[in-house]
Enzyme design. Structure first.
Site, PDB file in Angstrom:
ATOM      1  N   GLU A  38       0.863  -1.190   0.000  1.00 26.88           N
ATOM      2  CA  GLU A  38       0.000   0.000   0.000  1.00 26.88           C
ATOM      3  C   GLU A  38       0.903   1.245   0.000  1.00 26.88           C
ATOM      4  OE1 GLU A  38      -2.065   0.096   3.741  1.00 26.88           O
ATOM      5  OE2 GLU A  38      -3.464   1.677   3.140  1.00 26.88           O
ATOM      6  N   LYS A 109      -9.658   2.291  -1.748  1.00 27.60           N
ATOM      7  CA  LYS A 109      -9.867   1.625  -0.455  1.00 27.60           C
ATOM      8  C   LYS A 109     -11.182   2.065   0.191  1.00 27.60           C
ATOM      9  CE  LYS A 109      -7.174   0.797   3.822  1.00 27.60           C
ATOM     10  NZ  LYS A 109      -5.900   1.139   4.512  1.00 27.60           N
ATOM     11  N   CYS A 142      -5.083  -3.343   2.627  1.00 25.64           N
ATOM     12  CA  CYS A 142      -4.792  -3.402   4.051  1.00 25.64           C
ATOM     13  C   CYS A 142      -6.021  -3.636   4.923  1.00 25.64           C
ATOM     14  CB  CYS A 142      -3.997  -2.167   4.461  1.00 25.64           C
ATOM     15  SG  CYS A 142      -3.009  -2.496   5.952  1.00 25.64           S
TER      16      CYS A 142
HETATM   17  C1  ACM Z   1      -3.912  -0.005   7.182  1.00 21.04           C
HETATM   18  O1  ACM Z   1      -5.033  -0.163   6.689  1.00 21.04           O
HETATM   19  N1  ACM Z   1      -2.944   0.562   6.502  1.00 21.04           N
HETATM   20  C2  ACM Z   1      -3.616  -0.471   8.538  1.00 21.04           C
END
Ligand code: ACM
Length: 263
Positions: A38, A109, A142
């Site tokens: 990420e 995301k 993530c």
């Molecule tokens: C995250 O979502 N970077 C912990």
């Protein structure tokens, strides 16, 4: 199919250096699909919206995507990478899929973690599933792992491999992803970063432990908690299409959604 990840140590804000280092590592790999962490080009701990806007890039026009497409063409492979996306005054924590024919797709995301909520907006669409040859790949980012419906959604859309760029801080994800794979019969590639960032009062330590998991939760490979690394394994992605757990149990057909959904 050879699939892999890079576990990197980005330096915050040094985009050119982070991208150049990553491209140099990809050059050495023999793989068909590589997953990067990420925010692999920018680093993680933003401290203002203006900083986020200045480092984020347009997708697919941005220079990071151009560099990824160039190396994907040269190596004839596919890459999934997490980058900060900018569209007008809005920023998203996004993942892109590129291949030897160029840009393929993007996912913004959905589940933003802690301070990410100050700098990014959540996506407003479910993650897509994309064909790379005969294989279907989906992306999640993530903290999406904490919401099992994301992996389920991707599996129901036909993903054979879940590509999971990450900047993990909490310790639970590597084990939790084992269950995500078992319950969906999919492969998963989590590419995390290592190192510490301390750009405010708070110091963040990233937990490494990038891994590639098989459809029965087997740990096909797993990296250390604190070193940069690159790992590649050979998999048969077609095995993810067999959702029959016993001759009488099919993961998807046996679901009893009408009795256990609160929606
Ligand atoms: C995250 O979502 N970077 C912990």
């Amino acid at each position: 199919m050879k699939v892999g990840f890079l576990q990197t140590l980005p330096i915050f804000g040094k985009k050119d250096k982070n991208v150049d280092n990553t491209v140099a590592l990809i050059k050495k790999l023999d793989a068909n699909l590589i997953v990067l962490p990420e925010l692999f080009n920018t680093g993680y701990q933003f401290i203002s919206k203006s900083e986020t806007l200045s480092l984020a890039e347009k997708i697919p026009e941005g220079e990071t995507i151009r560099a990824l497409i160039d190396i994907a063409k040269e190596k004839k492979l596919f890459i999934v990478a997490g980058i900060a996306e900018r569209e007008d005054k809005h920023c998203y924590n996004s993942a892109v899929l590129v291949g030897h024919n160029g840009f393929i797709g993007c996912y913004r995301k959905l589940h933003l973690f802690r301070d990410e909520k100050k700098w990014f907006e959540p996506g407003s669409k479910g993650p897509g599933v994309f064909d790379i040859g005969n294989v279907k790949v989906g992306m999640m980012i993530c903290f999406d792992w904490f919401f099992p419906e994301v992996a389920r959604y991707l599996a129901l859309k036909g993903a054979d491999i879940i590509c999971h760029p990450a900047n993990l801080i909490l310790p639970y994800c590597p084990q939790a992803m084992v269950t995500r794979c078992i319950e969906n019969r999919v492969f998963a590639i989590t590419a995390n970063r290592v190192g510490i960032e301390k750009r405010s009062e708070e110091s963040l330590t990233f937990i490494g432990t990038s891994q590639i998991l098989g459809t029965k939760g087997e740990i096909l490979c797993r990296a250390s908690i604190d070193k940069e690394d690159a790992m590649v394994v050979e998999i048969d992605p077609g095995s993810a299409r067999d959702k029959q757990i016993t001759p009488l149990n099919h993961i998807f057909n046996d679901r009893q959604i009408k009795f256990v959904s609160n929606e």
